[in-house]
Design an enzyme around this catalytic site. Structure first.
Site, short mmCIF file in Angstrom:
data_model
loop_
_atom_site.label_atom_id
_atom_site.label_comp_id
_atom_site.label_asym_id
_atom_site.label_seq_id
_atom_site.Cartn_x
_atom_site.Cartn_y
_atom_site.Cartn_z
N ARG A 148 -17.99 1.61 -28.45
CA ARG A 148 -18.09 1.18 -27.04
C ARG A 148 -16.67 0.96 -26.54
O ARG A 148 -15.80 0.50 -27.30
CB ARG A 148 -18.93 -0.10 -26.92
CG ARG A 148 -19.08 -0.58 -25.48
CD ARG A 148 -20.22 -1.60 -25.28
NE ARG A 148 -20.05 -2.84 -25.98
CZ ARG A 148 -20.72 -3.21 -27.07
NH1 ARG A 148 -21.62 -2.39 -27.60
NH2 ARG A 148 -20.50 -4.36 -27.65
N ASP A 150 -15.96 -6.62 -29.42
CA ASP A 150 -16.32 -6.96 -28.04
C ASP A 150 -16.01 -8.45 -27.90
O ASP A 150 -16.75 -9.29 -28.42
CB ASP A 150 -17.81 -6.66 -27.82
CG ASP A 150 -18.24 -6.90 -26.37
OD1 ASP A 150 -17.49 -7.55 -25.62
OD2 ASP A 150 -19.33 -6.43 -26.01
N GLU A 184 -14.91 -0.82 -23.20
CA GLU A 184 -15.27 -1.67 -22.05
C GLU A 184 -14.04 -2.21 -21.34
O GLU A 184 -13.19 -2.84 -21.96
CB GLU A 184 -16.15 -2.84 -22.53
CG GLU A 184 -16.51 -3.81 -21.42
CD GLU A 184 -17.47 -4.91 -21.86
OE1 GLU A 184 -17.48 -5.25 -23.06
OE2 GLU A 184 -18.20 -5.43 -21.00
N HIS A 241 -22.29 -12.27 -18.00
CA HIS A 241 -23.27 -11.48 -17.25
C HIS A 241 -23.49 -12.27 -15.97
O HIS A 241 -24.37 -13.12 -15.89
CB HIS A 241 -24.57 -11.30 -18.05
CG HIS A 241 -24.36 -10.52 -19.31
ND1 HIS A 241 -25.16 -10.61 -20.40
CD2 HIS A 241 -23.42 -9.60 -19.63
CE1 HIS A 241 -24.72 -9.80 -21.36
NE2 HIS A 241 -23.66 -9.18 -20.91
N HIS A 296 -28.01 0.94 -23.57
CA HIS A 296 -27.77 -0.18 -22.64
C HIS A 296 -27.23 0.35 -21.31
O HIS A 296 -27.00 1.55 -21.17
CB HIS A 296 -26.82 -1.21 -23.27
CG HIS A 296 -25.49 -0.66 -23.67
ND1 HIS A 296 -24.52 -0.31 -22.77
CD2 HIS A 296 -24.96 -0.38 -24.90
CE1 HIS A 296 -23.45 0.12 -23.41
NE2 HIS A 296 -23.69 0.11 -24.71
N TYR A 341 -24.09 4.90 -30.19
CA TYR A 341 -24.42 4.18 -31.43
C TYR A 341 -25.32 5.08 -32.26
O TYR A 341 -26.46 5.34 -31.87
CB TYR A 341 -25.11 2.85 -31.10
CG TYR A 341 -24.39 2.11 -30.00
CD1 TYR A 341 -23.35 1.23 -30.30
CD2 TYR A 341 -24.69 2.34 -28.65
CE1 TYR A 341 -22.65 0.58 -29.29
CE2 TYR A 341 -23.99 1.70 -27.64
CZ TYR A 341 -22.97 0.83 -27.96
OH TYR A 341 -22.27 0.19 -26.96
N HIS A 384 -22.01 -4.64 -15.73
CA HIS A 384 -22.63 -5.82 -15.10
C HIS A 384 -21.57 -6.56 -14.32
O HIS A 384 -20.37 -6.36 -14.52
CB HIS A 384 -23.24 -6.72 -16.20
CG HIS A 384 -22.30 -7.03 -17.32
ND1 HIS A 384 -21.39 -8.04 -17.26
CD2 HIS A 384 -22.09 -6.43 -18.53
CE1 HIS A 384 -20.68 -8.08 -18.38
NE2 HIS A 384 -21.08 -7.10 -19.18
N GLU A 403 -18.75 0.00 -19.41
CA GLU A 403 -18.82 -0.06 -20.86
C GLU A 403 -19.81 0.93 -21.48
O GLU A 403 -20.78 0.53 -22.13
CB GLU A 403 -19.16 -1.48 -21.30
CG GLU A 403 -20.33 -2.13 -20.56
CD GLU A 403 -20.60 -3.55 -21.07
OE1 GLU A 403 -20.80 -3.72 -22.28
OE2 GLU A 403 -20.62 -4.47 -20.25
N ASP A 446 -25.63 -35.58 -35.61
CA ASP A 446 -24.95 -36.21 -34.47
C ASP A 446 -23.76 -35.38 -33.98
O ASP A 446 -22.85 -35.90 -33.35
CB ASP A 446 -24.52 -37.63 -34.82
CG ASP A 446 -23.64 -37.68 -36.05
OD1 ASP A 446 -23.45 -36.63 -36.70
OD2 ASP A 446 -23.13 -38.77 -36.35
N ASP A 494 -14.09 -9.61 -20.53
CA ASP A 494 -15.13 -8.96 -21.37
C ASP A 494 -14.65 -7.56 -21.76
O ASP A 494 -14.96 -6.60 -21.07
CB ASP A 494 -16.44 -8.91 -20.58
CG ASP A 494 -17.60 -8.32 -21.39
OD1 ASP A 494 -17.44 -8.13 -22.60
OD2 ASP A 494 -18.65 -8.06 -20.78
N HIS A 528 -25.49 -6.85 -30.07
CA HIS A 528 -24.91 -8.20 -29.98
C HIS A 528 -24.72 -8.80 -31.38
O HIS A 528 -24.94 -10.00 -31.59
CB HIS A 528 -25.77 -9.09 -29.08
CG HIS A 528 -25.63 -8.76 -27.63
ND1 HIS A 528 -26.49 -9.20 -26.65
CD2 HIS A 528 -24.71 -8.01 -26.97
CE1 HIS A 528 -26.10 -8.73 -25.47
NE2 HIS A 528 -25.02 -8.00 -25.64
N1 GLY Z 1 -20.15 -8.85 -24.26
C1 GLY Z 1 -21.40 -8.59 -23.71
C2 GLY Z 1 -21.37 -7.42 -22.84
O1 GLY Z 1 -20.46 -6.63 -22.93
O2 GLY Z 1 -22.20 -7.24 -22.02
MN MN Z 2 -18.57 -6.97 -23.77
MN MN Z 3 -19.94 -6.46 -20.86
#
Ligand code: GLY
Ligand code: MN
Ligand code: MN
Length: 427
Positions: free
Chosen positions: A395, A251, A397, A352, A341, A378, A345, A374, A44, A262, A234
């Site tokens: 990374r 991140d 970003e 996103h 990647h 890797y 975005h 970003e 619940d 982000d 992720h």
């Molecule tokens: N945190 C997800 C991205 O950077 O796209």
């Molecule tokens: Mn991110």
């Molecule tokens: Mn991002």
């Protein structure tokens, strides 16, 4: 100060958005949108509720179980909200409700009804209308309701996504605040990181900083990934002990007034980058800075990413990670095993965020768009590369507002130079 107060857009903005939708609707049509429902986590216990971004965008109403109906009939317009009725018992247990009586006034719509009456009122109000704007496939019961009345269903997502893509001044202020809080959280994380702490302790430090400034939620599950966990894009187990000599990729972004920040930063667990870590880090940073120069009106994410790929490929050859002719390596997409990647975005109510990118993200950037930048590298433990580079994920970003002058870095408050990161970690 009441933190909820901080989370308000001007009410007129929601009204104006609905008018823009009504303007774009064909005559004799309806438009309907539902918010998210509460989601069960276990037995619940529910996940904390967060409204659907499209629904919030048009209503500023954050309760579950609600719908907005817009009608355009012979040029006349009408806006109707459906909400949960007040219920003293439920409110004692589960929290306050706006209720039907106050909803129309508070949300500046023409009429309000109990959500339980939705099917009846919807059928009544949409009689003889020829089309309905609706996002099919979101909720089964919504599909049933709309499908039962209309054969001509027009997807409203392209229309609303275009509206959401260009941010208003008030939205930019909220995104800037989300970015500012995110930056503060990363700085706290830098100060709190040291060998033998758990990744999730740093997640907690980040969350602590978010809430200090009115951000209840992260805008996505925070990624706190040390060592080669950083190669899982992720990763969010956040359960490992951070080791001396490893890097830590964080991140994490705050959600403020439902708008997302982000940021990614990559820092040394012990406060000092090793030489191989430095070499890879500087390569990603150079690529990222060059990208920031290029992300300006008229240019595209794709064109910018093409340049990032060049910079990264040249650098990987220089470091002895890739071998061969740079141009050939680019053609063969040799970088994909280390940079798998996209460059960035849209950012907004969703991390996103919605909006058309066009083929391969070739859409020209426009003033008022907000994007992330970003790039990353890797290198997995079993990559065929010099030993010193194995198990490193990096990374960097930032979040950019596209402006008439080029862009504004909304996350510039978050250090990314090696010297600055090391200085903060030593303090
Ligand atoms: N945190 C997800 C991205 O950077 O796209
Ligand atoms: Mn991110
Ligand atoms: Mn991002």
């Amino acid at each position: 100060m009441d933190l909820a107060y901080l989370a308000q857009l001007p009410e007129a903005e929601f009204v104006e958005r609905r008018h823009r939708v009504l303007e774009q609707m064909q005559d004799n049509s309806a438009f309907i949108i539902f918010t998210e429902t509460e989601k069960r986590r276990n037995n619940d216990c529910d996940y904390l509720f967060r409204p659907d971004s499209y629904f919030w965008y048009l209503t500023g109403f954050a309760e579950p179980k609600a719908a907005l109906l817009l009608i355009k009939r012979a040029g006349q317009i009408e806006s109707v909200i459906f909400v949960r009725a007040k219920d003293p018992l439920m409110e004692i247990w589960n929290g306050r409700r706006l209720g039907v009586e106050c909803a129309a006034g508070q949300l500046h719509v023409d009429q309000a009804y109990d959500i339980e009456e939705l099917a009846t009122i919807f059928a009544e109000k949409t009689q003889n209308l020829t089309a309905c704007y609706y996002a099919q496939g979101w909720q089964a019961w919504g599909d049933e309701l709309v499908g039962g009345v209309f054969s001509d269903v027009i997807d409203w997502r392209p229309m609303l996504a275009e509206m959401r893509l260009i941010k208003s001044t008030a939205e930019i202020a909220l995104i800037q605040q989300a970015c500012h809080i995110s930056a503060l959280a990363h700085i706290r994380a830098m100060k709190q990181t040291r060998p033998n702490r758990y990744e999730m302790e740093i997640e907690g430090e980040i969350q602590h900083e978010f809430t200090r400034f009115g951000s209840r939620f992260p805008s996505y599950n925070s990624i706190v990934a040390s060592g080669d966990n950083a190669c899982i894009l992720h990763y969010n187990e956040n359960s490992a002990v951070m080791k001396d000599g490893d890097l830590l990729l964080i991140d994490a972004g705050a959600e403020f007034a439902y708008y997302a920040g982000d940021i990614t930063r990559t820092i040394p667990v012990n406060g000092k980058f090793s030489e191989p870590q430095k070499a890879l880090y500087e390569l990603v940073l150079t690529a990222q800075k060059e990208a920031i120069q290029l992300l300006v009106p008229g240019n595209s994410i794709k064109k910018t990413n093409d340049r990032v790929i060049e910079v990264l490929t040249e650098g990987l050859v220089r470091l002895g990670i890739l071998h061969g002719n740079v141009e050939t390596l680019i053609q063969e997409k040799a970088y994909r095993q280390f940079y798998m990647h996209g460059l960035g975005h849209w950012l907004g109510l969703d991390v996103h965020d919605v909006g058309d990118y066009s083929q391969e993200r070739s859409r020209p950037l426009e003033i008022g768009m907000v994007i992330t930048v970003e790039p990353g590298l890797y290198i997995s433990r079993d990559a065929d590369v010099p030993e010193e580079y194995k198990g490193i994920g990096i990374r960097i970003e930032d979040n950019l507002l596209i402006t008439e002058y080029g862009n504004k870095n909304l996350t510039s408050g978050c250090p990314k130079e090696i010297a600055d990161i090391e200085a903060i970690m030593a303090s």
